[in-house]
Design a protein around this motif. Structure first.
Motif, PDB file in Angstrom:
ATOM      1  N   GLN A  54       2.785  -3.075   5.575  1.00 57.58           N
ATOM      2  CA  GLN A  54       2.978  -4.520   5.419  1.00 57.58           C
ATOM      3  C   GLN A  54       3.440  -4.905   4.013  1.00 57.58           C
ATOM      4  O   GLN A  54       3.926  -6.010   3.799  1.00 57.58           O
ATOM      5  CB  GLN A  54       1.689  -5.261   5.771  1.00 57.58           C
ATOM      6  N   LEU A  55       3.256  -3.999   3.071  1.00 58.65           N
ATOM      7  CA  LEU A  55       3.706  -4.256   1.699  1.00 58.65           C
ATOM      8  C   LEU A  55       5.082  -3.653   1.418  1.00 58.65           C
ATOM      9  O   LEU A  55       5.530  -3.642   0.280  1.00 58.65           O
ATOM     10  CB  LEU A  55       2.686  -3.697   0.698  1.00 58.65           C
ATOM     11  N   HIS A  56       5.735  -3.145   2.465  1.00 58.03           N
ATOM     12  CA  HIS A  56       7.083  -2.592   2.291  1.00 58.03           C
ATOM     13  C   HIS A  56       8.111  -3.722   2.376  1.00 58.03           C
ATOM     14  O   HIS A  56       8.936  -3.791   3.281  1.00 58.03           O
ATOM     15  CB  HIS A  56       7.363  -1.523   3.353  1.00 58.03           C
ATOM     16  N   THR A  57       8.023  -4.621   1.412  1.00 56.56           N
ATOM     17  CA  THR A  57       8.930  -5.762   1.317  1.00 56.56           C
ATOM     18  C   THR A  57       9.517  -5.784  -0.092  1.00 56.56           C
ATOM     19  O   THR A  57       8.966  -5.154  -1.009  1.00 56.56           O
ATOM     20  CB  THR A  57       8.176  -7.088   1.574  1.00 56.56           C
ATOM     21  N   PRO A  58      10.631  -6.508  -0.296  1.00 55.99           N
ATOM     22  CA  PRO A  58      11.220  -6.571  -1.644  1.00 55.99           C
ATOM     23  C   PRO A  58      10.233  -7.045  -2.705  1.00 55.99           C
ATOM     24  O   PRO A  58      10.235  -6.519  -3.828  1.00 55.99           O
ATOM     25  CB  PRO A  58      12.367  -7.572  -1.458  1.00 55.99           C
ATOM     26  N   MET A  59       9.384  -8.025  -2.364  1.00 57.72           N
ATOM     27  CA  MET A  59       8.429  -8.555  -3.341  1.00 57.72           C
ATOM     28  C   MET A  59       7.523  -7.460  -3.881  1.00 57.72           C
ATOM     29  O   MET A  59       7.290  -7.353  -5.098  1.00 57.72           O
ATOM     30  CB  MET A  59       7.597  -9.676  -2.710  1.00 57.72           C
ATOM     31  N   TYR A  60       7.022  -6.615  -2.996  1.00 63.76           N
ATOM     32  CA  TYR A  60       6.095  -5.560  -3.424  1.00 63.76           C
ATOM     33  C   TYR A  60       6.836  -4.328  -3.923  1.00 63.76           C
ATOM     34  O   TYR A  60       6.259  -3.517  -4.660  1.00 63.76           O
ATOM     35  CB  TYR A  60       5.113  -5.242  -2.295  1.00 63.76           C
ATOM     36  N   PHE A  61       8.078  -4.186  -3.573  1.00 61.07           N
ATOM     37  CA  PHE A  61       8.917  -3.150  -4.176  1.00 61.07           C
ATOM     38  C   PHE A  61       9.067  -3.412  -5.667  1.00 61.07           C
ATOM     39  O   PHE A  61       8.917  -2.499  -6.500  1.00 61.07           O
ATOM     40  CB  PHE A  61      10.287  -3.126  -3.490  1.00 61.07           C
ATOM     41  N   PHE A  62       9.329  -4.670  -6.025  1.00 60.95           N
ATOM     42  CA  PHE A  62       9.458  -5.024  -7.436  1.00 60.95           C
ATOM     43  C   PHE A  62       8.102  -4.961  -8.146  1.00 60.95           C
ATOM     44  O   PHE A  62       8.025  -4.573  -9.315  1.00 60.95           O
ATOM     45  CB  PHE A  62      10.076  -6.415  -7.584  1.00 60.95           C
ATOM     46  N   LEU A  63       7.028  -5.358  -7.450  1.00 57.08           N
ATOM     47  CA  LEU A  63       5.693  -5.266  -8.038  1.00 57.08           C
ATOM     48  C   LEU A  63       5.321  -3.805  -8.305  1.00 57.08           C
ATOM     49  O   LEU A  63       4.750  -3.486  -9.355  1.00 57.08           O
ATOM     50  CB  LEU A  63       4.660  -5.910  -7.098  1.00 57.08           C
ATOM     51  N   CYS A  64       5.658  -2.924  -7.376  1.00 57.83           N
ATOM     52  CA  CYS A  64       5.413  -1.491  -7.552  1.00 57.83           C
ATOM     53  C   CYS A  64       6.214  -0.954  -8.746  1.00 57.83           C
ATOM     54  O   CYS A  64       5.705  -0.147  -9.538  1.00 57.83           O
ATOM     55  CB  CYS A  64       5.790  -0.749  -6.274  1.00 57.83           C
ATOM     56  N   THR A  65       7.446  -1.437  -8.905  1.00 59.17           N
ATOM     57  CA  THR A  65       8.271  -1.033 -10.048  1.00 59.17           C
ATOM     58  C   THR A  65       7.657  -1.518 -11.360  1.00 59.17           C
ATOM     59  O   THR A  65       7.615  -0.776 -12.353  1.00 59.17           O
ATOM     60  CB  THR A  65       9.693  -1.597  -9.907  1.00 59.17           C
ATOM     61  N   LEU A  66       7.173  -2.768 -11.364  1.00 59.12           N
ATOM     62  CA  LEU A  66       6.518  -3.318 -12.555  1.00 59.12           C
ATOM     63  C   LEU A  66       5.291  -2.492 -12.930  1.00 59.12           C
ATOM     64  O   LEU A  66       5.079  -2.184 -14.110  1.00 59.12           O
ATOM     65  CB  LEU A  66       6.123  -4.773 -12.305  1.00 59.12           C
TER      66      LEU A  66
END
Length: 315
Positions: A54-66
Protein backbone atom coordinates in the motif's frame (compact mmCIF):
# COMPACT_ATOMS: atom_id res chain seq x y z
CA UNK A 1 62.12 27.99 -3.70
CA UNK A 2 58.65 29.03 -2.40
CA UNK A 3 57.19 25.62 -3.17
CA UNK A 4 59.96 23.84 -1.24
CA UNK A 5 59.05 25.76 1.95
CA UNK A 6 55.43 24.56 1.82
CA UNK A 7 54.34 21.82 4.21
CA UNK A 8 52.07 19.17 2.75
CA UNK A 9 48.87 18.76 4.77
CA UNK A 10 47.93 15.11 5.25
CA UNK A 11 45.35 15.58 8.01
CA UNK A 12 43.22 18.21 9.71
CA UNK A 13 42.82 18.82 13.44
CA UNK A 14 39.18 19.39 14.45
CA UNK A 15 38.80 21.66 17.49
CA UNK A 16 35.02 22.07 17.53
CA UNK A 17 34.73 21.34 21.27
CA UNK A 18 38.19 22.42 22.45
CA UNK A 19 36.82 25.53 24.18
CA UNK A 20 34.18 23.48 26.06
CA UNK A 21 35.82 20.29 27.42
CA UNK A 22 33.17 19.90 30.13
CA UNK A 23 30.47 19.77 27.47
CA UNK A 24 31.95 16.72 25.73
CA UNK A 25 30.02 14.06 27.76
CA UNK A 26 26.73 15.91 27.16
CA UNK A 27 27.58 16.34 23.49
CA UNK A 28 28.39 12.64 23.20
CA UNK A 29 25.06 11.70 24.79
CA UNK A 30 23.14 13.98 22.44
CA UNK A 31 24.97 12.64 19.38
CA UNK A 32 24.46 9.01 20.41
CA UNK A 33 20.70 9.46 20.94
CA UNK A 34 20.34 11.41 17.67
CA UNK A 35 22.36 8.79 15.78
CA UNK A 36 20.35 5.84 17.10
CA UNK A 37 17.00 7.53 16.42
CA UNK A 38 18.11 8.58 12.94
CA UNK A 39 19.41 5.14 11.93
CA UNK A 40 16.48 3.22 13.42
CA UNK A 41 13.83 5.72 12.29
CA UNK A 42 15.01 6.12 8.71
CA UNK A 43 15.71 2.41 8.41
CA UNK A 44 12.20 1.75 9.72
CA UNK A 45 10.61 3.99 7.06
CA UNK A 46 12.69 2.41 4.27
CA UNK A 47 11.73 -1.07 5.44
CA UNK A 48 8.00 -0.24 5.64
CA UNK A 49 8.03 1.50 2.25
CA UNK A 50 9.47 -1.63 0.66
CA UNK A 51 7.51 -4.23 2.65
CA UNK A 52 3.97 -2.78 2.47
CA UNK A 53 2.36 -2.82 -1.03
CA UNK A 54 0.00 0.00 0.00
CA UNK A 55 3.01 2.29 0.35
CA UNK A 56 4.20 1.56 -3.20
CA UNK A 57 3.10 5.00 -4.38
CA UNK A 58 5.09 8.02 -5.63
CA UNK A 59 4.59 9.82 -2.30
CA UNK A 60 6.28 7.03 -0.33
CA UNK A 61 8.86 6.44 -3.04
CA UNK A 62 10.09 9.98 -2.44
CA UNK A 63 9.79 9.56 1.34
CA UNK A 64 11.89 6.38 1.11
CA UNK A 65 14.47 8.32 -0.94
CA UNK A 66 14.52 11.11 1.67
CA UNK A 67 15.09 8.56 4.44
CA UNK A 68 17.91 6.96 2.42
CA UNK A 69 19.59 10.37 2.04
CA UNK A 70 19.22 11.10 5.76
CA UNK A 71 20.66 7.68 6.61
CA UNK A 72 23.77 8.35 4.50
CA UNK A 73 24.11 11.92 5.86
CA UNK A 74 24.06 10.57 9.42
CA UNK A 75 26.62 7.84 8.78
CA UNK A 76 28.83 10.23 6.81
CA UNK A 77 29.60 12.39 9.84
CA UNK A 78 28.18 11.26 13.20
CA UNK A 79 30.19 8.03 13.90
CA UNK A 80 33.47 9.96 13.66
CA UNK A 81 32.06 12.78 15.80
CA UNK A 82 31.17 10.23 18.48
CA UNK A 83 34.73 8.89 18.52
CA UNK A 84 36.19 12.41 18.53
CA UNK A 85 34.35 13.21 21.78
CA UNK A 86 36.95 11.11 23.64
CA UNK A 87 40.01 12.50 21.86
CA UNK A 88 41.74 15.70 23.03
CA UNK A 89 42.83 16.80 19.53
CA UNK A 90 40.86 14.70 17.05
CA UNK A 91 42.22 14.44 13.52
CA UNK A 92 40.78 13.49 10.16
CA UNK A 93 42.85 12.53 7.12
CA UNK A 94 42.92 14.85 4.12
CA UNK A 95 41.26 12.30 1.83
CA UNK A 96 38.57 11.41 4.40
CA UNK A 97 37.89 15.13 4.94
CA UNK A 98 37.31 15.62 1.20
CA UNK A 99 35.08 12.53 1.04
CA UNK A 100 33.00 13.67 4.02
CA UNK A 101 32.70 17.20 2.70
CA UNK A 102 31.68 16.36 -0.87
CA UNK A 103 29.32 13.51 0.04
CA UNK A 104 27.63 15.91 2.44
CA UNK A 105 27.38 18.59 -0.24
CA UNK A 106 25.98 16.14 -2.80
CA UNK A 107 23.29 14.92 -0.40
CA UNK A 108 22.28 18.37 0.84
CA UNK A 109 21.78 19.65 -2.71
CA UNK A 110 19.80 16.51 -3.59
CA UNK A 111 17.60 16.92 -0.51
CA UNK A 112 16.90 20.58 -1.37
CA UNK A 113 15.55 19.54 -4.77
CA UNK A 114 13.81 16.43 -3.43
CA UNK A 115 11.76 18.46 -0.95
CA UNK A 116 10.56 20.64 -3.84
CA UNK A 117 9.62 17.51 -5.81
CA UNK A 118 7.72 16.19 -2.79
CA UNK A 119 5.79 19.48 -2.59
CA UNK A 120 4.74 19.08 -6.24
CA UNK A 121 3.71 15.50 -5.51
CA UNK A 122 1.39 16.74 -2.76
CA UNK A 123 0.02 19.41 -5.08
CA UNK A 124 -0.87 16.71 -7.63
CA UNK A 125 -2.44 14.51 -4.91
CA UNK A 126 -4.66 17.30 -3.54
CA UNK A 127 -5.44 19.41 -6.60
CA UNK A 128 -5.60 16.67 -9.26
CA UNK A 129 -6.62 13.53 -7.31
CA UNK A 130 -8.38 11.86 -10.25
CA UNK A 131 -5.32 12.23 -12.49
CA UNK A 132 -2.69 11.75 -9.77
CA UNK A 133 -1.20 8.49 -11.08
CA UNK A 134 -1.16 9.82 -14.66
CA UNK A 135 0.68 12.96 -13.54
CA UNK A 136 3.03 11.24 -11.09
CA UNK A 137 3.78 8.17 -13.18
CA UNK A 138 6.70 5.98 -12.14
CA UNK A 139 8.64 7.02 -15.24
CA UNK A 140 8.14 10.70 -14.37
CA UNK A 141 9.12 10.14 -10.71
CA UNK A 142 12.33 8.35 -11.65
CA UNK A 143 13.17 11.07 -14.20
CA UNK A 144 12.71 13.75 -11.52
CA UNK A 145 15.01 11.88 -9.14
CA UNK A 146 17.65 11.32 -11.84
CA UNK A 147 17.55 15.03 -12.73
CA UNK A 148 17.97 15.95 -9.05
CA UNK A 149 20.97 13.62 -8.67
CA UNK A 150 22.46 14.82 -11.97
CA UNK A 151 22.21 18.49 -10.96
CA UNK A 152 23.63 17.89 -7.46
CA UNK A 153 26.47 15.78 -8.93
CA UNK A 154 27.42 18.58 -11.33
CA UNK A 155 27.38 21.22 -8.59
CA UNK A 156 29.55 19.00 -6.40
CA UNK A 157 31.95 18.24 -9.27
CA UNK A 158 32.45 21.96 -9.96
CA UNK A 159 33.37 22.47 -6.29
CA UNK A 160 35.84 19.59 -6.58
CA UNK A 161 37.44 21.12 -9.70
CA UNK A 162 37.74 24.51 -7.96
CA UNK A 163 39.24 22.94 -4.85
CA UNK A 164 42.46 24.63 -3.63
CA UNK A 165 45.61 22.52 -3.48
CA UNK A 166 48.05 24.61 -1.37
CA UNK A 167 47.65 24.69 2.42
CA UNK A 168 51.11 25.75 3.67
CA UNK A 169 50.81 23.61 6.80
CA UNK A 170 47.58 25.23 8.04
CA UNK A 171 45.46 22.31 9.21
CA UNK A 172 43.45 23.37 12.29
CA UNK A 173 39.72 23.39 11.52
CA UNK A 174 37.42 25.01 14.08
CA UNK A 175 34.49 22.65 13.58
CA UNK A 176 33.08 19.21 14.43
CA UNK A 177 33.59 17.95 10.88
CA UNK A 178 34.80 19.07 7.47
CA UNK A 179 32.89 22.10 6.14
CA UNK A 180 33.62 23.60 2.72
CA UNK A 181 33.77 27.16 4.02
CA UNK A 182 36.34 26.24 6.69
CA UNK A 183 38.28 24.13 4.19
CA UNK A 184 38.66 27.12 1.83
CA UNK A 185 39.79 29.40 4.67
CA UNK A 186 42.72 27.10 5.45
CA UNK A 187 44.17 27.35 1.94
CA UNK A 188 47.07 29.69 1.20
CA UNK A 189 46.27 29.75 -2.53
CA UNK A 190 43.78 32.12 -4.18
CA UNK A 191 40.27 30.94 -3.28
CA UNK A 192 38.24 33.90 -4.57
CA UNK A 193 36.78 31.86 -7.45
CA UNK A 194 35.91 28.96 -5.14
CA UNK A 195 34.29 31.24 -2.55
CA UNK A 196 32.36 33.16 -5.20
CA UNK A 197 31.03 29.92 -6.70
CA UNK A 198 30.14 28.62 -3.23
CA UNK A 199 27.99 31.69 -2.49
CA UNK A 200 26.42 31.89 -5.96
CA UNK A 201 25.69 28.16 -5.99
CA UNK A 202 24.15 28.53 -2.51
CA UNK A 203 21.62 30.95 -3.97
CA UNK A 204 20.99 28.69 -6.98
CA UNK A 205 20.57 25.59 -4.82
CA UNK A 206 18.32 27.13 -2.16
CA UNK A 207 16.20 29.91 -3.62
CA UNK A 208 14.55 28.24 -6.69
CA UNK A 209 13.51 25.02 -4.88
CA UNK A 210 12.28 26.97 -1.85
CA UNK A 211 10.41 29.37 -4.15
CA UNK A 212 8.79 26.38 -5.89
CA UNK A 213 7.71 25.00 -2.51
CA UNK A 214 6.18 28.34 -1.46
CA UNK A 215 4.30 28.76 -4.77
CA UNK A 216 3.12 25.14 -4.65
CA UNK A 217 1.73 25.48 -1.14
CA UNK A 218 0.02 28.76 -2.00
CA UNK A 219 -1.76 26.90 -4.80
CA UNK A 220 -2.55 24.02 -2.45
CA UNK A 221 -3.93 26.48 0.10
CA UNK A 222 -6.19 28.08 -2.49
CA UNK A 223 -7.41 24.64 -3.56
CA UNK A 224 -8.11 23.62 0.05
CA UNK A 225 -10.18 26.78 0.60
CA UNK A 226 -12.48 25.61 -2.17
CA UNK A 227 -13.03 22.28 -0.40
CA UNK A 228 -16.20 22.58 1.64
CA UNK A 229 -16.08 19.34 3.63
CA UNK A 230 -14.27 19.15 6.98
CA UNK A 231 -13.03 15.68 6.04
CA UNK A 232 -11.42 17.11 2.91
CA UNK A 233 -9.63 19.77 4.98
CA UNK A 234 -8.35 17.13 7.41
CA UNK A 235 -7.10 14.93 4.58
CA UNK A 236 -5.26 17.82 2.93
CA UNK A 237 -3.74 18.86 6.26
CA UNK A 238 -2.64 15.29 6.96
CA UNK A 239 -1.03 15.07 3.51
CA UNK A 240 0.92 18.32 3.82
CA UNK A 241 1.66 18.93 7.52
CA UNK A 242 4.59 16.49 7.85
CA UNK A 243 6.28 17.78 4.69
CA UNK A 244 5.83 21.40 5.77
CA UNK A 245 7.41 20.65 9.14
CA UNK A 246 10.43 18.99 7.49
CA UNK A 247 10.79 21.85 4.97
CA UNK A 248 10.66 24.45 7.77
CA UNK A 249 13.41 22.75 9.79
CA UNK A 250 15.68 21.89 6.86
CA UNK A 251 15.46 25.11 4.85
CA UNK A 252 15.40 27.27 7.98
CA UNK A 253 18.76 26.00 9.23
CA UNK A 254 20.38 25.78 5.77
CA UNK A 255 19.39 29.35 4.83
CA UNK A 256 20.62 30.76 8.14
CA UNK A 257 23.95 29.01 7.58
CA UNK A 258 24.59 29.69 3.90
CA UNK A 259 22.68 32.88 3.08
CA UNK A 260 23.78 34.93 6.09
CA UNK A 261 26.11 37.91 5.50
CA UNK A 262 29.72 36.78 5.68
CA UNK A 263 31.50 38.34 8.61
CA UNK A 264 35.18 38.44 9.35
CA UNK A 265 36.97 37.34 12.48
CA UNK A 266 40.43 38.20 13.78
CA UNK A 267 41.55 34.58 13.59
CA UNK A 268 40.31 34.19 10.05
CA UNK A 269 39.28 30.58 10.50
CA UNK A 270 37.32 30.66 13.78
CA UNK A 271 33.67 29.71 13.84
CA UNK A 272 31.08 30.97 16.33
CA UNK A 273 29.34 28.46 18.59
CA UNK A 274 26.06 29.52 16.99
CA UNK A 275 27.29 28.53 13.53
CA UNK A 276 28.47 25.18 14.86
CA UNK A 277 25.05 24.53 16.42
CA UNK A 278 23.28 25.47 13.17
CA UNK A 279 25.55 23.05 11.31
CA UNK A 280 24.54 20.35 13.80
CA UNK A 281 20.89 21.19 13.19
CA UNK A 282 20.89 20.23 9.51
CA UNK A 283 23.62 17.60 9.75
CA UNK A 284 22.45 15.70 12.84
CA UNK A 285 19.11 16.92 14.14
CA UNK A 286 17.19 17.07 10.83
CA UNK A 287 17.92 13.43 9.86
CA UNK A 288 16.74 12.46 13.35
CA UNK A 289 13.54 14.52 13.27
CA UNK A 290 12.43 13.58 9.73
CA UNK A 291 11.44 9.97 10.51
CA UNK A 292 9.80 11.04 13.78
CA UNK A 293 7.71 13.67 12.01
CA UNK A 294 6.65 11.37 9.18
CA UNK A 295 5.97 8.31 11.35
CA UNK A 296 4.13 10.08 14.17
CA UNK A 297 1.95 12.27 11.94
CA UNK A 298 1.30 9.88 9.05
CA UNK A 299 -1.62 7.47 9.31
CA UNK A 300 -0.43 5.31 6.39
CA UNK A 301 3.00 4.77 7.97
CA UNK A 302 1.47 3.96 11.37
CA UNK A 303 -1.07 1.65 9.71
CA UNK A 304 1.68 -0.16 7.81
CA UNK A 305 3.65 -0.56 11.04
CA UNK A 306 0.77 -2.12 13.00
CA UNK A 307 -0.09 -4.32 10.02
CA UNK A 308 3.51 -5.58 9.94
CA UNK A 309 3.45 -6.21 13.72
CA UNK A 310 0.17 -8.12 13.41
CA UNK A 311 1.57 -10.19 10.56
CA UNK A 312 4.68 -11.09 12.57
CA UNK A 313 2.64 -12.03 15.66
CA UNK A 314 0.32 -14.30 13.66
CA UNK A 315 3.23 -16.25 12.16
Amino acid sequence: MGASNETMVTEFILIGLSDHPNAQPVFFGFLLVAYLISVLGNGFIIMLSIADPQLHTPMYFFLCTLSSIDLIVTNNVVPEMLVHCFIHRPTISFSRCLTQMYIGLLLIVTECILLAIMAYDRFAAICQPLHYMQIMSWKFCICLLVLALSFSSRMTLINVLLQPTDFCGRNIMDHFGCELEQFLKLSCSDTHTSELFMHVSGLIILIPPFGCIVVTYVRIGLAVLRIRSTEGHKKAFSTCSSHLAVVSIFYGTIMIMYLKPQGTSPQGTSVSDKDKLISLMYGVLTPMLNPLIYSLRNRDVKGAFWKLIGRKMSE
